[in-house]
Design a protein around this motif. Structure first.
Motif, PDB file in Angstrom:
ATOM      1  N   ARG A  27       0.835  -1.205   0.000  1.00 16.33           N
ATOM      2  CA  ARG A  27       0.000   0.000   0.000  1.00 16.33           C
ATOM      3  C   ARG A  27       0.867   1.252   0.000  1.00 16.33           C
ATOM      4  O   ARG A  27       0.564   2.222  -0.701  1.00 16.33           O
ATOM      5  CB  ARG A  27      -0.926  -0.017   1.223  1.00 16.33           C
ATOM      6  N   TRP A  83       0.955   3.891  -3.073  1.00 21.50           N
ATOM      7  CA  TRP A  83       0.623   5.293  -2.841  1.00 21.50           C
ATOM      8  C   TRP A  83       1.747   6.217  -3.322  1.00 21.50           C
ATOM      9  O   TRP A  83       1.489   7.216  -3.985  1.00 21.50           O
ATOM     10  CB  TRP A  83       0.353   5.519  -1.356  1.00 21.50           C
ATOM     11  N   THR A  92       1.534   9.097  -6.320  1.00 19.04           N
ATOM     12  CA  THR A  92       1.531  10.504  -5.900  1.00 19.04           C
ATOM     13  C   THR A  92       2.835  11.241  -6.191  1.00 19.04           C
ATOM     14  O   THR A  92       2.910  12.447  -5.961  1.00 19.04           O
ATOM     15  CB  THR A  92       1.248  10.601  -4.387  1.00 19.04           C
ATOM     16  N   ASP A 101      -0.305  13.782   2.850  1.00 21.07           N
ATOM     17  CA  ASP A 101       0.524  12.739   2.245  1.00 21.07           C
ATOM     18  C   ASP A 101       1.411  12.072   3.293  1.00 21.07           C
ATOM     19  O   ASP A 101       1.499  10.837   3.342  1.00 21.07           O
ATOM     20  CB  ASP A 101       1.372  13.340   1.135  1.00 21.07           C
ATOM     21  N   ARG A 116       1.134   8.098   4.562  1.00 25.91           N
ATOM     22  CA  ARG A 116       2.269   7.182   4.457  1.00 25.91           C
ATOM     23  C   ARG A 116       2.684   6.654   5.822  1.00 25.91           C
ATOM     24  O   ARG A 116       3.094   5.497   5.954  1.00 25.91           O
ATOM     25  CB  ARG A 116       3.450   7.895   3.787  1.00 25.91           C
TER      26      ARG A 116
END
Length: 242
Positions: free
Chosen positions: A6, A10, A14, A60, A64
């Motif tokens: 994941r 991500w 991004t 963000d 994370r």
């Protein structure tokens, strides 16, 4: 899907949007510093853009951190990202966010192209440092850096470790950025030196394709001459032994 998958998914999705956001953030930060006499509406718009992008950076990092399988290890491996989102009170330090995300994307896209990477990183560091130092120095009674041209000249002189001394920051915040720029200059110089040494070693160690056929022919010719010499020696020794 595991936490690591994941996180990687991500970050891969991004990277480009965050890179664009970082560049927009840099422009919004630079406009009021380079031209402080702009209308108040323009200055307010720049501030709003900075705040919105800052929120994007914060979201963000938080996401994370949440999906990272080992959160403390993630924090330790991303100190610049943490500093970028944890210092909202110091406006110039928000530029660390732009530098952090730009380095993250550029480092992966330009890996293997050292010259292009070093050039991009140098221009980014010099630009950010000149803006940050000018923002800290402008208006101080003892400051020698009062325009962006002077700040940009000081940044280039500092990052190349030349240090003429004609311009120098006098505020604590300006000197803090000066120390960071000095360290970046030393690091960039080390990267260039190491890359040049690595390239020279590769050139020396790799075989020359133009010399391989000639070397093989020389070996074959030498072997034939050795066989002929042995046959001749055997012929000369035969009657004596007889």
């Amino acid at each position: 899907m595991s936490g690591m998958n994941r996180l990687e998914r991500w970050e891969s999705r991004t990277q480009t949007p965050l890179m664009i956001a970082a560049l927009v953030f840099l422009v919004a930060f630079a406009i009021p510093i380079v031209n402080p006499g702009l209308p108040s509406s323009v200055l307010r718009t720049c501030t709003v853009v900075q705040d919105v992008i800052w929120g994007v950076f914060l979201v963000d990092y938080a996401y994370r951190l949440v999906v990272a399988p080992r959160r403390w290890q993630f924090v330790r491996k991303h100190p610049v990202d943490l500093a970028a989102v944890a210092l909202p009170a110091l406006r110039p330090l928000r530029l660390v966010a732009a530098l952090s995300f730009a380095h993250q994307v550029a480092g992966e896209k330009l890996r293997g192209h050292v010259a292009l990477y070093v050039t991009t990183a140098t221009l980014l560091v010099v630009t950010i440092s000149s803006l940050a130092v000018l923002n800290a120095e402008r208006g101080h009674p003892d400051a020698t850096i009062q325009t962006w041209q002077e700040s940009l000249w000081w940044s280039f002189v500092t990052v190349t470790t030349v240090g003429y001394g004609d311009y120098a920051p006098v505020t604590g915040e300006g000197r803090l950025f000066a120390v960071g720029l000095m360290l970046c200059g030393i690091a960039l110089l080390g990267i260039v030196t190491a890359s040049l040494a690595s390239w020279l070693l590769e050139r020396i160690s790799e075989p020359d394709p133009h010399r391989q056929p000639a070397t093989a022919a020389d070996v074959a010719e030498l072997a034939e001459e050795v066989r002929a010499l042995r046959a001749e020696l055997a012929g000369l020794r035969g009657p004596d032994q007889g």
